[in-house]
Design a protein around this motif. Sequence first.
Motif, mmCIF file in Angstrom:
data_model
loop_
_atom_site.group_PDB
_atom_site.id
_atom_site.type_symbol
_atom_site.label_atom_id
_atom_site.label_comp_id
_atom_site.label_asym_id
_atom_site.label_seq_id
_atom_site.Cartn_x
_atom_site.Cartn_y
_atom_site.Cartn_z
ATOM 1 N N GLY A 1 40.151 72.971 29.474
ATOM 2 C CA GLY A 1 38.774 72.430 29.856
ATOM 3 C C GLY A 1 37.649 73.548 29.577
ATOM 4 O O GLY A 1 36.406 73.164 29.573
ATOM 5 N N LEU A 2 38.075 74.703 29.304
ATOM 6 C CA LEU A 2 37.208 75.719 28.893
ATOM 7 C C LEU A 2 36.702 76.026 27.448
ATOM 8 O O LEU A 2 36.032 76.652 26.903
ATOM 9 N N ARG A 3 37.203 75.084 26.605
ATOM 10 C CA ARG A 3 37.392 75.331 25.344
ATOM 11 C C ARG A 3 36.121 75.390 24.545
ATOM 12 O O ARG A 3 35.836 76.231 23.676
ATOM 13 N N TYR A 4 35.003 74.393 24.887
ATOM 14 C CA TYR A 4 33.935 74.251 24.437
ATOM 15 C C TYR A 4 32.690 74.920 25.354
ATOM 16 O O TYR A 4 31.706 74.846 25.340
ATOM 17 N N LEU A 5 33.145 75.939 26.347
ATOM 18 C CA LEU A 5 32.078 76.496 27.052
ATOM 19 C C LEU A 5 31.727 77.800 26.145
ATOM 20 O O LEU A 5 32.591 78.559 25.458
ATOM 21 N N ASP A 6 30.453 77.730 26.198
ATOM 22 C CA ASP A 6 29.614 78.791 25.525
ATOM 23 C C ASP A 6 29.295 79.872 26.003
ATOM 24 O O ASP A 6 29.529 81.092 25.754
ATOM 25 N N SER A 7 28.622 79.782 27.205
ATOM 26 C CA SER A 7 28.146 80.725 27.969
ATOM 27 C C SER A 7 27.864 80.375 29.544
ATOM 28 O O SER A 7 27.761 79.107 29.678
ATOM 29 N N ILE A 8 27.843 81.442 30.425
ATOM 30 C CA ILE A 8 27.516 81.220 31.897
ATOM 31 C C ILE A 8 26.402 81.858 32.304
ATOM 32 O O ILE A 8 26.372 83.019 31.940
ATOM 33 N N ASN A 9 25.432 81.494 32.858
ATOM 34 C CA ASN A 9 24.161 82.359 33.339
ATOM 35 C C ASN A 9 24.141 81.906 34.621
ATOM 36 O O ASN A 9 24.383 80.938 35.292
ATOM 37 N N LYS A 10 23.967 83.278 35.447
ATOM 38 C CA LYS A 10 23.589 83.133 36.867
ATOM 39 C C LYS A 10 22.079 82.876 36.931
ATOM 40 O O LYS A 10 21.329 83.481 36.394
ATOM 41 N N ILE A 11 21.664 81.626 37.735
ATOM 42 C CA ILE A 11 20.294 81.422 37.870
ATOM 43 C C ILE A 11 19.712 82.037 39.323
ATOM 44 O O ILE A 11 18.782 82.635 39.369
ATOM 45 N N ASP A 12 20.490 81.771 40.167
ATOM 46 C CA ASP A 12 19.878 82.509 41.494
ATOM 47 C C ASP A 12 21.488 82.965 42.117
ATOM 48 O O ASP A 12 22.596 82.698 41.568
ATOM 49 N N ASP A 13 21.293 83.369 43.489
ATOM 50 C CA ASP A 13 22.672 83.954 44.062
ATOM 51 C C ASP A 13 23.672 82.795 44.220
ATOM 52 O O ASP A 13 25.191 83.022 44.404
ATOM 53 N N ARG A 14 23.305 81.527 44.424
ATOM 54 C CA ARG A 14 24.276 80.473 44.588
ATOM 55 C C ARG A 14 24.326 79.442 43.276
ATOM 56 O O ARG A 14 24.838 78.394 43.622
ATOM 57 N N THR A 15 23.695 79.901 42.399
ATOM 58 C CA THR A 15 23.395 78.661 41.131
ATOM 59 C C THR A 15 23.864 79.323 39.846
ATOM 60 O O THR A 15 23.699 80.521 39.402
ATOM 61 N N LEU A 16 25.021 78.534 39.220
ATOM 62 C CA LEU A 16 25.437 79.112 37.912
ATOM 63 C C LEU A 16 25.259 77.885 36.803
ATOM 64 O O LEU A 16 25.281 76.561 37.067
ATOM 65 N N GLU A 17 24.733 78.331 35.847
ATOM 66 C CA GLU A 17 24.388 77.220 34.733
ATOM 67 C C GLU A 17 25.309 77.678 33.540
ATOM 68 O O GLU A 17 25.417 78.648 32.825
ATOM 69 N N PHE A 18 26.153 76.396 33.196
ATOM 70 C CA PHE A 18 27.226 76.421 32.018
ATOM 71 C C PHE A 18 26.659 75.848 30.815
ATOM 72 O O PHE A 18 26.147 74.760 30.969
ATOM 73 N N THR A 19 26.655 76.453 29.770
ATOM 74 C CA THR A 19 26.222 75.788 28.245
ATOM 75 C C THR A 19 27.731 75.709 27.653
ATOM 76 O O THR A 19 28.467 76.583 27.488
#
Lengths: 552, 371
Positions: free
Chosen positions: A144-162
Motif C-alpha cells: 500500500g505504500l508503493r506509490y507514496l512519494d512524501s509525507i508532510n506535517k501540516i500541523d501538530d495533528r495533520t499529515l499530508e501524504f503525496t
Amino acid sequence: MSNRSRVVALLTAAALTLTLAACGSKGSDQDNPAGEAGKPVEGGTLYWAIETQLQTVNPHLNGQDKAVPVLRNAFDSYLYLNEKGEYEPWLAESYQVSEDGLKHTLVLRDGITFSDGEALTADASKANFDKILSETYGSSTPGGLRYLDSINKIDDRTLEFTLTKPDALFSQYLASAGATPLSPASLKLDQTVLESGGPELAGVGPFVITSYTPNTELTFKKRDDYAWAPESVAKGQKAAHLDSVVVRTFPEGATRTGALQQGQVQVSSDIQPLDVPVFEDQKGFQYIRTYVAGTPYALYLNVSKPPLDDVRVRQAFILGSDLDAIIESVYQGAYDRAWAPVSVRGPWADKSLEGWSATDIDKANELLDQAGWTERDADGIRVKDGQTLTVRTVTEAPFVRESREQVNLAISAALKENVGIDYKYEIVDMGSGTERVAANEYEGFDNSYGGADPAAGLDLLYHSDPARGFIARGKFKDPKVDELIDAGRFSTNLDDRLKAYTEFQKYVTEEKFYVLPIYQTQDSVAATDKVKNVFIDAKGQPFGAYTIWLVP
Amino acid sequence: MTTISDPAAQTGQAAKTGQPAQTGQPRPTAEPAQSAQPSQPGLSTIEDAPATSTGGRARTLAWLITKRLGSALLVLWIAVTLTFLAVHIAPGDTVSLLLGENRDDPIARAQVISRWGLDQPIWSQYLTYLGRIPSGDLGVSYTLRRPVAELLAQGAAPTLILTFAATVTSLLIALVATLINTAPVRGLRAATSGIQLVVLSLPPFWLAILLLTVVSFGWGWFSIVDQNSWQALVLPTLALAIPMGFYLTQVLSDGVFRAIEQPFAVTARSRGLGPAAVRYRHAFRHAALPAVHLVGLSVGGLLGGAVIVEQIFGRPGLGQLAVSAVTVKDVPLILGVTLVSTAAFIAASTVVDLIGIVLDPRLRRTQGAPA
C-alpha cells in the motif's frame, strides 16, 4: 486542487448502524449472532484459543492474516474499513483525498495516547511511517505504500501524504493493522525487541500486551483510558468490557475443540470442519462462520503454453470438472462453492456469475473434439499429435490445507471420467515450487488470498507487471486484464472501482476461462453462550475482544 | 547418536582393572535390554584413568572431568554439524518459506537474503555460526526475530520441568509396577505383562490425545489452559511417563527375575534371608543398574516426546520452538534447540553414571579407589 477536496466516506454514526444491520453476505453466512441486545457486563478474563503460532507480535511486521484479530486488541488503525468498502474515522478524525487521488490529508483525533502515556501526534505518526519505509526494518515495504512519494506535517495533528498514483491500496493500508502507530519510545527500542514485539511495545489499542510466550500465549490487560474505537464497532462504548484477555495457541484442532467444550477457554477460532456439529446449534455454544475477504480458493490456468493456451480446452476443463458435486461431497456443507473470482465478503464480488461454470459434460467433450484432442489412449485420456491431454497443478506443501488435496483428487477423477483429461495435483516443497514455475513446468496453480480490498490479491495473481504479479502463475499477460486491474486499483471512487472489478470478473471467467473459483474461504469462531457481542469486521474476522463481555 | 555403542564396556572394565569377578554375582550386562544400551561416555573413559594411589585420586578426578567435558564438546559439535547439514539438505527454501505469499517478490527476497546473510556460501554460514557460539551469540530467529539464546532460556525451563517430572513419574511407575509384577503370585506376571504390552504399543501422540480428551475434556480435570499451573503439567507428564515407566518395568522385572535365579540368591537364602528380603534387598539392586542407565538414555526420547506433547497440549517449550522452526527452516533456532537438547542429554547421562557408581561398588573401584 486541494480546494476541491472530496471527503471519502466519512459517515455519520446513524448511518453506520444501518450499515451493520445489513451486513450479512449470503445464505449460511451469519455475521453477528452473538450481538444480541443485553446489558454489558464489565470485568473478567477471556481465554481465547487460536491455531496460529504468531511469528512476531510486532504489528508492522507480522503479516499473518490470522494474527490480525489477536493484534487488534492492542493496535488500532487510522481508518476503519466497513462492510460497504467505505472508510470511517478511527485514529484519524478526518481523512480527505484530493480530486486526482494524489493528496491524502489525515487529521489525527485529539487526545489519543499510547499506552506509555505519549500523545499520538503528527510527529509520532510520521516517525512510524519513516520507520516502516526504512530498509533495515522488517523485510519488505507494504504494498500500500508503493506509490507514496512524501509525507508532510501540516500541523501538530495533520499529515499530508503525496502519492504518485491514486492508489486505492493506500487507504486500505491506513485501515490495516500493519499501519498502526507505535509510540516513539517503542520505535527506539533495540532492533530485536522492537521486531519481535511483546509487552515492551506501546500502542494505541484498547488493551496492552502484558506477557508474551512465543508460539504459546499472549496476554492483554484493558486500558481504562481508551475511548477511540471506530463508531460502528464501539456504538458508544469507550474502554473494553473485559479486564484481560489470554490468547492461547493450540495447534491441534482437537485440543481447541475440547478446551472450548470443557469451558477451559471461552472462545476458539479455527474450528475444524469435522468439529462444527459440536458447537453449531448446540445448547451452551454459539458458532459463527464468516466468509473472508480477498480472493476465494481458485485454480489459475497457465495460458502461456499448450494445452491451456487454447480457450476451448480451458472451457472444457472447467465445464467437465463437476465441481459442485465435489464441493458438496468433500465438505458436506462446511465450505461453500465460490463462483466469482473475488470473495463474496464485502461489496466486490460479481454475484451475477453464480452458475457460470455449471457442469456440462457434453459441451466439454464437444469443445475438446473441436480443439483437435480426438484420439484416446488406453486409459481413455485424450491425445493429440502423440501428446496426452495432461494438466498438472503444482502446489507448495505449506498451502495444502482445508482438504484441498481431496478436492483436487476428486476433480482429477471427474475430469478423467467425464472428458478424458489427465489432471494431476502435485504437492512439492517451497523451493521446488519456485523452480517448477521458473521452468514453466506446470499447467495450473491453486491459491486463496486474503485481503480486505481485492486490489492486492488481483495484482499478485493476474498482473503482467513482474513487479506486481508475483504469483501471477497463470501467465495471462493480457492487456485487458492489466487495464481493468489498474482501473480498479488506481481510483479512489468506489463506484468506478466496482465497475472495473465487475467487468474484470466477467472477463476472466465466462469470457476467457482463466480461472476456476472453487470454494469460498472462511473463518470460523465458536464460543460458549457466556460470551456476548463478538464483532465480525468487514474482512470477515473477529474484531479482537474489544466488544466482548462475559455473562456470569 | 551421541555415544558409541559398546555393550561390553562394563564387563571389560572389571577385567582390565584386575577386579576379580565377584563370586556368585554375574553382571547383568548380558541381558538383551542391557546390550542395546550404548556405553556412557564417562564410563568408557574410566578404564583409561591412570593412578591408583590415594594422592592420584584428585588427578584422576580432574582427568575424568576434562575427558568428560572434552567428549561433551565433541558430541555438541557433531550434533550441531549434522543438524546444520540436515537442514540444508532437506527440501524447501528458507527465503520462500519466510516470505510466504510474497515469495516471488524480488525486492523482498533480496532484503530477506541480505538481512540474514543467506547469500553467504554454506560453509561460511556454518563457520560464522560456530565462531559466534563461544560468546553466547546463537543468532536471531528468522521468524520470531528474537535472539535465539533468549528464546531458549525462555523455552528450556518448561521443557526441562516436563522432562524431569516425566522421568520421576516413570521411575515411580516402574518401581510400583515391578513390585506388583514380581510378587510371587501365580499367573500375575502373565497378566501384567499383557497390560504392559498394550500400553507400550500405544503411539505417544495417541496416548496424549486420549488423556487430554478423556481426563481433561471428559472429566474436566487438570485444565491445560493456564500454562504456569501445576494442573497443566499433570497430563503432559503422564503422557510421557506412562510408556517410559512401563518400558522400565520390563527391564526391571526381567532383571529381578534373573537375579533371583542366580547362585548368590541361593547363598543369601542359605544365610537365612527370607525370599522377600532377597527379592527386595538384593535382586532389586541388581536389576536397578540397567534400568538407571536406560533412564539416562531415555531422556533423549523424552525430549523428543516433548515435541509431540507440547504441540498437543499447547505448552510452551523447546519442542514447540523446534516444530515451528523446522517448518520454516529457521536455521538459528533449529541449531539452538539442538544444542540445548544435546546438552541436556549429556547432563542426564552424566548424572546416571554418577548414580551407577553409587549403586555398583565395582564401578567405584574401577576409578582407582582401593577396595
